[in-house]
Design a protein around this motif. Structure first.
Motif, short mmCIF file in Angstrom:
data_model
loop_
_atom_site.label_atom_id
_atom_site.label_comp_id
_atom_site.label_asym_id
_atom_site.label_seq_id
_atom_site.Cartn_x
_atom_site.Cartn_y
_atom_site.Cartn_z
N ARG A 6 5.39 2.69 5.59
CA ARG A 6 5.96 1.53 6.04
C ARG A 6 5.00 0.54 6.48
O ARG A 6 5.24 -0.79 5.94
N ASP A 7 3.72 0.66 6.67
CA ASP A 7 2.84 -0.11 7.07
C ASP A 7 2.41 -0.82 5.58
O ASP A 7 2.15 -1.87 5.71
N ARG A 9 4.20 -1.12 2.95
CA ARG A 9 5.17 -1.91 2.48
C ARG A 9 5.14 -3.14 3.06
O ARG A 9 5.33 -4.41 2.44
N LYS A 10 5.01 -3.27 4.28
CA LYS A 10 5.21 -4.26 5.04
C LYS A 10 4.08 -5.29 4.96
O LYS A 10 4.00 -6.40 4.49
N LEU A 11 2.69 -4.84 4.50
CA LEU A 11 1.68 -5.31 4.32
C LEU A 11 1.85 -5.95 2.90
O LEU A 11 1.24 -7.29 2.61
N HIS A 12 2.47 -5.40 1.80
CA HIS A 12 2.65 -6.21 0.54
C HIS A 12 3.94 -6.86 0.56
O HIS A 12 4.39 -7.26 -0.58
N ASN A 13 4.66 -7.12 1.66
CA ASN A 13 5.77 -7.82 1.70
C ASN A 13 6.91 -7.50 0.97
O ASN A 13 7.65 -8.29 0.09
N THR A 15 10.64 -5.11 0.54
CA THR A 15 11.48 -4.58 1.24
C THR A 15 11.91 -3.17 0.78
O THR A 15 11.10 -2.69 -0.08
N GLN A 16 12.40 -2.46 1.69
CA GLN A 16 12.89 -1.01 1.45
C GLN A 16 13.31 -0.84 0.06
O GLN A 16 12.82 0.04 -0.72
N SER A 27 17.08 3.57 -1.46
CA SER A 27 16.33 2.94 -0.40
C SER A 27 16.57 4.02 0.78
O SER A 27 15.66 3.91 1.75
N GLU A 34 9.65 6.80 5.52
CA GLU A 34 9.36 6.14 6.75
C GLU A 34 9.29 6.48 8.14
O GLU A 34 8.53 6.26 9.09
#
Length: 67
Positions: A6-7, A9-13, A15-16, A27, A34
């Motif tokens: 999750r971290d 994925r969010k850092l790299h912008n 989506t799931q 997904s 996650e």
């Protein structure tokens, strides 16, 4: 086994769904990863780690007490 999917994925912008598409899973699989409810196959762990330019060990943290 814990993970930092999750971290990363969010850092790299991402989506799931975008991450799921990149590693050819649903997904729901990413959501389960996650939420720490699913341990991936070695191949899936490798694909996810590769997307973030990390080693498997950096993304998926194995705890000896979880055996």
């Amino acid at each position: 086994m814990e993970n930092i999917v999750r971290d990363l994925r969010k850092l790299h912008n991402l989506t799931q769904q975008e991450l799921a598409d990149r590693v050819s899973v649903s997904s729901r699989t990413i959501i389960s990863l996650e939420n720490q409810k699913y341990n991936p196959s070695v191949l899936l762990a490798y694909k996810i780690a590769s997307i973030f330019n990390k080693s498997i060990e950096e993304v998926f943290i194995f705890d000896e007490n979880d055996k």
